[in-house]
Design a protein around this motif. Structure first.
Motif, PDB file in Angstrom:
ATOM      1  N   PRO A  94      30.176   5.222 -36.356  1.00  0.00           N
ATOM      2  CA  PRO A  94      30.194   3.951 -37.080  1.00  0.00           C
ATOM      3  C   PRO A  94      29.196   3.850 -38.223  1.00  0.00           C
ATOM      4  CG  PRO A  94      29.051   3.701 -34.991  1.00  0.00           C
ATOM      5  CD  PRO A  94      29.652   5.079 -34.989  1.00  0.00           C
ATOM      6  N   LYS A  95      28.159   4.689 -38.222  1.00  0.00           N
ATOM      7  CA  LYS A  95      27.111   4.591 -39.246  1.00  0.00           C
ATOM      8  C   LYS A  95      27.193   5.702 -40.283  1.00  0.00           C
ATOM      9  CE  LYS A  95      23.872   2.276 -36.123  1.00  0.00           C
ATOM     10  NZ  LYS A  95      22.519   2.313 -35.512  1.00  0.00           N
ATOM     11  N   LEU A  96      28.300   6.407 -40.299  1.00  0.00           N
ATOM     12  CA  LEU A  96      28.426   7.584 -41.150  1.00  0.00           C
ATOM     13  C   LEU A  96      28.343   7.233 -42.633  1.00  0.00           C
ATOM     14  CD1 LEU A  96      28.840  10.610 -40.674  1.00  0.00           C
ATOM     15  CD2 LEU A  96      31.300  10.242 -40.934  1.00  0.00           C
ATOM     16  N   GLU A  97      27.499   7.998 -43.359  1.00  0.00           N
ATOM     17  CA  GLU A  97      27.323   7.783 -44.795  1.00  0.00           C
ATOM     18  C   GLU A  97      27.774   8.976 -45.637  1.00  0.00           C
ATOM     19  OE1 GLU A  97      23.230   6.913 -45.457  1.00  0.00           O
ATOM     20  OE2 GLU A  97      23.192   5.217 -44.058  1.00  0.00           O
ATOM     21  N   TRP A  98      27.817  10.164 -45.019  1.00  0.00           N
ATOM     22  CA  TRP A  98      28.159  11.381 -45.774  1.00  0.00           C
ATOM     23  C   TRP A  98      28.619  12.453 -44.806  1.00  0.00           C
ATOM     24  CZ3 TRP A  98      26.310  16.445 -45.716  1.00  0.00           C
ATOM     25  CH2 TRP A  98      26.667  17.255 -46.822  1.00  0.00           C
ATOM     26  N   VAL A  99      29.597  13.260 -45.241  1.00  0.00           N
ATOM     27  CA  VAL A  99      30.102  14.363 -44.428  1.00  0.00           C
ATOM     28  C   VAL A  99      30.070  15.649 -45.251  1.00  0.00           C
ATOM     29  CG1 VAL A  99      32.098  15.333 -43.201  1.00  0.00           C
ATOM     30  CG2 VAL A  99      31.641  12.863 -43.096  1.00  0.00           C
ATOM     31  N   GLY A 100      29.625  16.726 -44.633  1.00  0.00           N
ATOM     32  CA  GLY A 100      29.746  18.053 -45.216  1.00  0.00           C
ATOM     33  C   GLY A 100      30.661  18.885 -44.341  1.00  0.00           C
ATOM     34  N   TYR A 101      31.772  19.335 -44.892  1.00  0.00           N
ATOM     35  CA  TYR A 101      32.717  20.143 -44.122  1.00  0.00           C
ATOM     36  C   TYR A 101      32.637  21.590 -44.594  1.00  0.00           C
ATOM     37  CZ  TYR A 101      36.756  22.147 -41.942  1.00  0.00           C
ATOM     38  OH  TYR A 101      37.556  22.962 -41.192  1.00  0.00           O
ATOM     39  N   LEU A 102      32.338  22.504 -43.671  1.00  0.00           N
ATOM     40  CA  LEU A 102      32.196  23.916 -44.022  1.00  0.00           C
ATOM     41  C   LEU A 102      33.546  24.610 -43.931  1.00  0.00           C
ATOM     42  CD1 LEU A 102      28.830  24.960 -42.324  1.00  0.00           C
ATOM     43  CD2 LEU A 102      29.254  23.650 -44.422  1.00  0.00           C
ATOM     44  N   SER A 103      34.053  25.018 -45.087  1.00  0.00           N
ATOM     45  CA  SER A 103      35.336  25.688 -45.180  1.00  0.00           C
ATOM     46  C   SER A 103      35.106  27.108 -45.687  1.00  0.00           C
ATOM     47  CB  SER A 103      36.285  24.903 -46.093  1.00  0.00           C
ATOM     48  OG  SER A 103      37.584  25.442 -46.079  1.00  0.00           O
ATOM     49  N   THR A 104      36.100  27.694 -46.311  1.00  0.00           N
ATOM     50  CA  THR A 104      36.030  29.089 -46.727  1.00  0.00           C
ATOM     51  C   THR A 104      36.757  29.297 -48.052  1.00  0.00           C
ATOM     52  OG1 THR A 104      36.832  31.321 -46.188  1.00  0.00           O
ATOM     53  CG2 THR A 104      38.036  29.505 -45.236  1.00  0.00           C
ATOM     54  N   GLU A 131      44.776  26.727 -41.504  1.00  0.00           N
ATOM     55  CA  GLU A 131      44.181  25.707 -40.642  1.00  0.00           C
ATOM     56  C   GLU A 131      42.993  25.043 -41.325  1.00  0.00           C
ATOM     57  OE1 GLU A 131      45.437  28.127 -36.569  1.00  0.00           O
ATOM     58  OE2 GLU A 131      43.367  28.187 -37.324  1.00  0.00           O
ATOM     59  N   ARG A 132      42.225  25.805 -42.093  1.00  0.00           N
ATOM     60  CA  ARG A 132      41.101  25.233 -42.833  1.00  0.00           C
ATOM     61  C   ARG A 132      41.584  24.222 -43.873  1.00  0.00           C
ATOM     62  NH1 ARG A 132      35.966  25.542 -40.745  1.00  0.00           N
ATOM     63  NH2 ARG A 132      35.476  27.662 -40.088  1.00  0.00           N
ATOM     64  N   VAL A 133      42.683  24.530 -44.557  1.00  0.00           N
ATOM     65  CA  VAL A 133      43.226  23.604 -45.545  1.00  0.00           C
ATOM     66  C   VAL A 133      43.601  22.281 -44.881  1.00  0.00           C
ATOM     67  CG1 VAL A 133      45.124  23.177 -47.157  1.00  0.00           C
ATOM     68  CG2 VAL A 133      44.017  25.416 -47.097  1.00  0.00           C
ATOM     69  N   GLU A 134      44.248  22.352 -43.740  1.00  0.00           N
ATOM     70  CA  GLU A 134      44.629  21.136 -43.024  1.00  0.00           C
ATOM     71  C   GLU A 134      43.389  20.319 -42.647  1.00  0.00           C
ATOM     72  OE1 GLU A 134      46.931  22.393 -39.703  1.00  0.00           O
ATOM     73  OE2 GLU A 134      48.638  23.085 -40.921  1.00  0.00           O
ATOM     74  N   ALA A 135      42.344  21.012 -42.198  1.00  0.00           N
ATOM     75  CA  ALA A 135      41.121  20.309 -41.816  1.00  0.00           C
ATOM     76  C   ALA A 135      40.416  19.719 -43.039  1.00  0.00           C
ATOM     77  CB  ALA A 135      40.184  21.267 -41.076  1.00  0.00           C
ATOM     78  N   GLU A 136      40.368  20.486 -44.133  1.00  0.00           N
ATOM     79  CA  GLU A 136      39.800  19.940 -45.372  1.00  0.00           C
ATOM     80  C   GLU A 136      40.486  18.622 -45.738  1.00  0.00           C
ATOM     81  OE1 GLU A 136      38.728  24.019 -47.931  1.00  0.00           O
ATOM     82  OE2 GLU A 136      40.071  22.495 -48.738  1.00  0.00           O
ATOM     83  N   ASN A 137      41.805  18.654 -45.735  1.00  0.00           N
ATOM     84  CA  ASN A 137      42.572  17.478 -46.146  1.00  0.00           C
ATOM     85  C   ASN A 137      42.342  16.302 -45.201  1.00  0.00           C
ATOM     86  OD1 ASN A 137      43.653  18.767 -48.374  1.00  0.00           O
ATOM     87  ND2 ASN A 137      45.479  19.467 -47.286  1.00  0.00           N
ATOM     88  N   ALA A 138      42.227  16.601 -43.916  1.00  0.00           N
ATOM     89  CA  ALA A 138      41.987  15.521 -42.948  1.00  0.00           C
ATOM     90  C   ALA A 138      40.657  14.822 -43.233  1.00  0.00           C
ATOM     91  CB  ALA A 138      42.008  16.088 -41.529  1.00  0.00           C
ATOM     92  N   TRP A 139      39.621  15.611 -43.501  1.00  0.00           N
ATOM     93  CA  TRP A 139      38.311  15.020 -43.792  1.00  0.00           C
ATOM     94  C   TRP A 139      38.301  14.295 -45.139  1.00  0.00           C
ATOM     95  CZ3 TRP A 139      34.731  13.803 -40.548  1.00  0.00           C
ATOM     96  CH2 TRP A 139      34.606  14.510 -39.341  1.00  0.00           C
ATOM     97  N   LEU A 140      38.890  14.893 -46.148  1.00  0.00           N
ATOM     98  CA  LEU A 140      38.926  14.239 -47.466  1.00  0.00           C
ATOM     99  C   LEU A 140      39.716  12.933 -47.405  1.00  0.00           C
ATOM    100  CD1 LEU A 140      39.467  17.400 -49.688  1.00  0.00           C
ATOM    101  CD2 LEU A 140      37.427  15.946 -49.686  1.00  0.00           C
ATOM    102  N   PHE A 208      33.450  22.033 -53.391  1.00  0.00           N
ATOM    103  CA  PHE A 208      32.468  22.875 -54.074  1.00  0.00           C
ATOM    104  C   PHE A 208      32.540  24.296 -53.525  1.00  0.00           C
ATOM    105  CE2 PHE A 208      30.847  18.571 -54.180  1.00  0.00           C
ATOM    106  CZ  PHE A 208      30.411  18.423 -55.491  1.00  0.00           C
ATOM    107  N   ASN A 209      32.639  25.265 -54.420  1.00  0.00           N
ATOM    108  CA  ASN A 209      32.514  26.659 -54.031  1.00  0.00           C
ATOM    109  C   ASN A 209      31.037  26.990 -53.881  1.00  0.00           C
ATOM    110  OD1 ASN A 209      35.308  27.072 -54.245  1.00  0.00           O
ATOM    111  ND2 ASN A 209      35.150  27.650 -56.410  1.00  0.00           N
TER     112      ASN A 209
END
Length: 291
Positions: A94-104, A131-140, A208-209
């Motif tokens: 509930p207090k989330l302000e920022w997310v960093g998702y580690l992809s490839t 699977e990483r693309v799907e997860a990226e999109n879910a977070w974005l 970001f790369n």
């Protein structure tokens, strides 16, 4: 800042160390009870998480987390935070302000050695990259709906203290597999930590790369490490004749040069912009062995 790292492995621990000076708390999860003492020694409050069952302790950490690093690979069931049966993220965090998702950088697929940027259309080849693309999109998508900046960090081949060509040479496992015109990008683990801290401190989202300046043939990295160590350079092994696991061989099916200019233009400076400078620092400092 209250930091929660889901999957505090090699990269997650480096990120924890980079964020720690600005954080009131840093909590990290692991699947393995054996790894709990190492996380604690790194200044991380350790918790067990198998990717499915959210314990009361983890729920409490999620409840106070303002900055989340998600480093757990999705697998065929998808990202653990978006799987069926997982409570809504707005309830968990509930207090989330920022997310960093580690992809490839694997999400770009093969580009025949050409340059790719964050604007390059992605065309993942392997199932793990899809699977990483799907997860990226879910977070974005979640970030867009909730108005939370989500930074997707597409990481190149990761190395650093304890994981490098020096260790491979010392242990007799280093090989120089040669495939014509094949190049890879790589990234020092400390630069992953610094990049995540840079983006988190500025509340920056987007893709970001996170990679060095200089994609190059993998056999050249081993040769440079051997030169610095003063040991014999392993012989070249033609790719076609190399005994490799299916996963290792799959990496050679993707050939590209990945640009880091978006991150640089945002104001980030890499401490280790190429493998030669990085290997020299690892060797002269002695930290190549790891802890």
């Amino acid at each position: 800042m209250h930091v929660l790292i889901l999957g505090a492995g090699y990269s997650g621990t480096a990120i924890a160390k980079a964020l720690a000076p600005a954080a009131q708390s840093v909590t990290g999860t692991t699947r393995s009870p054996d790894k709990l003492p190492a996380l604690e020694a790194a200044g991380i409050e350790p918790l067990l998480f198998d990717g499915t069952t959210i314990s009361a302790e983890l729920a409490a950490a999620m409840g106070k987390a303002t900055h989340l690093i998600q480093s757990i690979a999705p697998g065929h069931e998808g990202d653990p935070m978006f799987r069926a049966g997982t409570p809504p993220l707005t309830d968990l965090l509930p207090k989330l302000e920022w997310v960093g998702y580690l992809s490839t950088v694997g999400v770009y697929g093969d580009h025949g050695g050409g340059w790719v940027t964050e604007e390059t259309p992605i065309k993942p080849v392997s199932q793990r990259s899809k699977e990483r693309v799907e997860a990226e999109n879910a977070w974005l998508d979640h970030g867009a709906r909730q108005g939370i900046p989500v930074a997707v960090l597409r990481l190149a081949g990761i190395y650093g203290p304890g994981r490098n060509a020096f260790r491979n040479l010392a242990e007799g496992t280093a090989r120089r597999v040669v495939k014509t015109n094949q190049v890879f990008n790589r990234i020092r683990v400390e630069d992953i930590g610094s990049a995540a801290a840079f983006l988190a401190s500025r509340g920056m989202g987007g893709v970001f790369n996170v990679t060095d300046d200089e994609p190059g043939p993998p056999q050249d990295v081993v040769a440079e490490a051997a030169r610095l160590m003063g040991v014999e350079t392993p012989p070249e092994i033609p790719f076609e004749a190399a005994d490799m696991s299916p996963m290792a061989r799959s990496f050679y099916g993707e050939n590209k040069r990945v640009s880091n200019q978006r991150l640089r233009q945002a104001g980030f400076d890499f401490a280790f912009p190429n493998y030669r400078a990085s290997l020299a620092q690892l060797w002269t400092s002695g930290i190549w062995r790891g802890e």
